[in-house]
Scaffold this motif. Structure first.
Motif, PDB file in Angstrom:
ATOM      1  N   VAL A 255      10.021   4.636   0.891  1.00  9.54           N
ATOM      2  CA  VAL A 255       9.079   3.940   1.758  1.00  9.54           C
ATOM      3  C   VAL A 255       9.818   3.532   3.028  1.00  9.54           C
ATOM      4  N   VAL A 256       9.249   3.855   4.156  1.00  9.49           N
ATOM      5  CA  VAL A 256       9.856   3.548   5.454  1.00  9.49           C
ATOM      6  C   VAL A 256       8.850   2.777   6.307  1.00  9.49           C
ATOM      7  N   SER A 257       9.332   2.264   7.436  1.00  8.80           N
ATOM      8  CA  SER A 257       8.433   1.559   8.351  1.00  8.80           C
ATOM      9  C   SER A 257       8.829   1.863   9.786  1.00  8.80           C
ATOM     10  N   PHE A 258       7.870   1.757  10.663  1.00  6.70           N
ATOM     11  CA  PHE A 258       8.148   1.979  12.082  1.00  6.70           C
ATOM     12  C   PHE A 258       9.040   0.870  12.639  1.00  6.70           C
ATOM     13  N   ASP A 259       8.907  -0.328  12.127  1.00  5.24           N
ATOM     14  CA  ASP A 259       9.724  -1.429  12.629  1.00  5.24           C
ATOM     15  C   ASP A 259      11.194  -1.234  12.293  1.00  5.24           C
ATOM     16  N   ARG A 260      11.471  -0.743  11.093  1.00  7.53           N
ATOM     17  CA  ARG A 260      12.865  -0.490  10.718  1.00  7.53           C
ATOM     18  C   ARG A 260      13.359   0.835  11.290  1.00  7.53           C
ATOM     19  N   GLY A 261      12.435   1.765  11.529  1.00 10.21           N
ATOM     20  CA  GLY A 261      12.780   3.063  12.084  1.00 10.21           C
ATOM     21  C   GLY A 261      13.076   4.095  11.013  1.00 10.21           C
ATOM     22  N   PHE A 262      12.758   5.350  11.309  1.00  5.71           N
ATOM     23  CA  PHE A 262      13.043   6.438  10.382  1.00  5.71           C
ATOM     24  C   PHE A 262      13.011   7.759  11.150  1.00  5.71           C
ATOM     25  N   LYS A 263      13.542   8.787  10.519  1.00 10.62           N
ATOM     26  CA  LYS A 263      13.531  10.132  11.115  1.00 10.62           C
ATOM     27  C   LYS A 263      12.671  11.043  10.266  1.00 10.62           C
TER      28      LYS A 263
ATOM     29  N   GLU B 217       0.828  -1.203   0.000  1.00  9.70           N
ATOM     30  CA  GLU B 217       0.000   0.000   0.000  1.00  9.70           C
ATOM     31  C   GLU B 217       0.864   1.254   0.000  1.00  9.70           C
ATOM     32  N   ALA B 218       1.990   1.188   0.700  1.00  5.74           N
ATOM     33  CA  ALA B 218       2.892   2.336   0.749  1.00  5.74           C
ATOM     34  C   ALA B 218       3.489   2.618  -0.631  1.00  5.74           C
ATOM     35  N   HIS B 219       3.864   1.571  -1.351  1.00  6.16           N
ATOM     36  CA  HIS B 219       4.417   1.761  -2.692  1.00  6.16           C
ATOM     37  C   HIS B 219       3.350   2.311  -3.642  1.00  6.16           C
ATOM     38  N   ASP B 220       2.113   1.848  -3.490  1.00  7.11           N
ATOM     39  CA  ASP B 220       1.019   2.410  -4.293  1.00  7.11           C
ATOM     40  C   ASP B 220       0.823   3.891  -3.968  1.00  7.11           C
ATOM     41  N   ALA B 221       0.911   4.225  -2.680  1.00  3.69           N
ATOM     42  CA  ALA B 221       0.764   5.614  -2.258  1.00  3.69           C
ATOM     43  C   ALA B 221       1.895   6.479  -2.816  1.00  3.69           C
ATOM     44  N   PHE B 222       3.076   5.886  -2.920  1.00  4.35           N
ATOM     45  CA  PHE B 222       4.223   6.590  -3.506  1.00  4.35           C
ATOM     46  C   PHE B 222       3.901   7.011  -4.937  1.00  4.35           C
ATOM     47  N   GLU B 223       3.364   6.072  -5.723  1.00  5.53           N
ATOM     48  CA  GLU B 223       3.034   6.368  -7.115  1.00  5.53           C
ATOM     49  C   GLU B 223       1.938   7.430  -7.215  1.00  5.53           C
ATOM     50  N   LEU B 224       0.919   7.314  -6.378  1.00  5.67           N
ATOM     51  CA  LEU B 224      -0.170   8.292  -6.409  1.00  5.67           C
ATOM     52  C   LEU B 224       0.324   9.688  -6.015  1.00  5.67           C
TER      53      LEU B 224
END
Length: 315
Positions: A264-272, A238-245
């Motif tokens: 595309v990031v995730s909470f499990d992998r972590g991001f800033k 869904e995140a990759h689809d949202a990226f395209e949109l």
């Protein structure tokens, strides 16, 4: 003359605008007039400004451009284009009268440059979506947003927001299609919103309001702070689809995602995001970083010393 414009040019509103500019401080502009010097003949200067706005003879001075370093993490520099004190007062007078009209246009997911909102409200919004199972996100970065905003669509949005306000729209156009002075030459912007002007934040939000409405209309969940935003999703697909949109929605606005910074990031992998670290179910604020060496404003040589002291607040 409309009642709205009459309210803008009244002396009490211009005086309130001056006090706000005075409280904010800042450099003198390309005309060399400091806040202190402008205040020395305040009544006359404000009356002159009111008269020129009323007669339609007002024209802003060129914006004084200089560079400041970005954060140590981002690296590089960004340009600030500072109006003169007189022009900051004129822009602030417009802002004081029109801010509620702009506010009524904006979406709840927008947090930057808005009273009562900021990084903390954006973070809380992100936390809410995470708790609802949105564990992935598009971390979107618009490529050089402020430098690339097209002027014609921005003016169309202003005309729609302020129908029939000919004098006000003429002012906005003068501040958008601005002249820039860098100490050696003067040129006119053919696109972009000059960072450093009083009206720039509200214009930046207005232009991206269409993006907000488009993505919300597609059922996407987003949190935006100025030109930085997350589009939340429940799965990586869904995140990759949202990226395209998102990419297509920005293309309609004549803007582009920065391919090197958008991902595309995730909470499990972590991001800033917005300087805040999101990791699994935690939210962490990094320790305050020391200012990078050489992080002083790089001012035009022709205007260097006194402006430098003012920008540093040491004069």
């Amino acid at each position: 003359m409309s009642k709205l414009f009459e309210k803008i040019i009244r002396y009490p509103n211009l005086e309130a605008a001056f006090k706000r500019v005075q409280e904010n401080g800042g450099c003198r502009g390309s005309d060399g007039v400091s806040i202190h010097r402008f205040a020395g003949r305040l009544i006359g200067n404000l009356r002159d400004l009111s008269n020129s706005l009323h007669r339609g003879t007002y024209h802003p001075f060129p914006l004084m451009r200089f560079s400041i370093p970005k954060s140590s993490e981002a690296g590089g520099t960004r340009s600030l284009s500072v109006p003169t004190v007189r022009d900051r007062i004129a822009q602030t007078a417009v802002f004081l009268v029109t801010r509620e009209i702009f506010e009524s246009e904006f979406e709840d997911i927008s947090h930057g440059y808005r009273k009562g909102r900021g990084v903390s409200t954006a973070v809380y919004n992100i936390k809410e979506w995470r708790q609802k199972g949105y564990r992935f996100a598009v971390d979107a970065d618009i490529d050089n947003y402020f430098d690339n905003v097209p002027h014609a669509p921005l003016m169309r949005k202003l005309k729609k927001l302020f129908p029939g306000e000919t004098a006000l729209l003429a002012l906005f156009k003068k501040w958008i299609v601005a002249e820039i002075y860098d100490g050696s030459r003067i040129w006119t912007l053919d696109k972009g919103i000059p960072q450093g002007s009083v009206t720039s934040p509200v214009l930046a939000n207005l232009f991206l309001d269409e993006l907000d409405e488009t993505l919300i209309g597609l059922g996407l969940k987003l949190v935006r702070y100025a030109d930085d935003f997350l589009v939340l999703a429940k799965s990586e697909d869904e995140a990759h689809d949202a990226f395209e949109l998102t990419d297509m929605a920005l293309e309609d606005l004549q803007l582009d995602l920065n391919p090197l910074k958008s991902k595309v990031v995730s909470f499990d992998r972590g991001f800033k995001f917005l300087g805040v670290i999101f990791m699994k179910d935690g939210i962490f604020l990094p320790a305050r970083q020391k200012r990078r060496k050489g992080s002083r404003p790089m001012l035009p040589k022709a205007l260097n010393l006194r402006n430098y002291l003012e920008c540093r607040g040491t004069e």
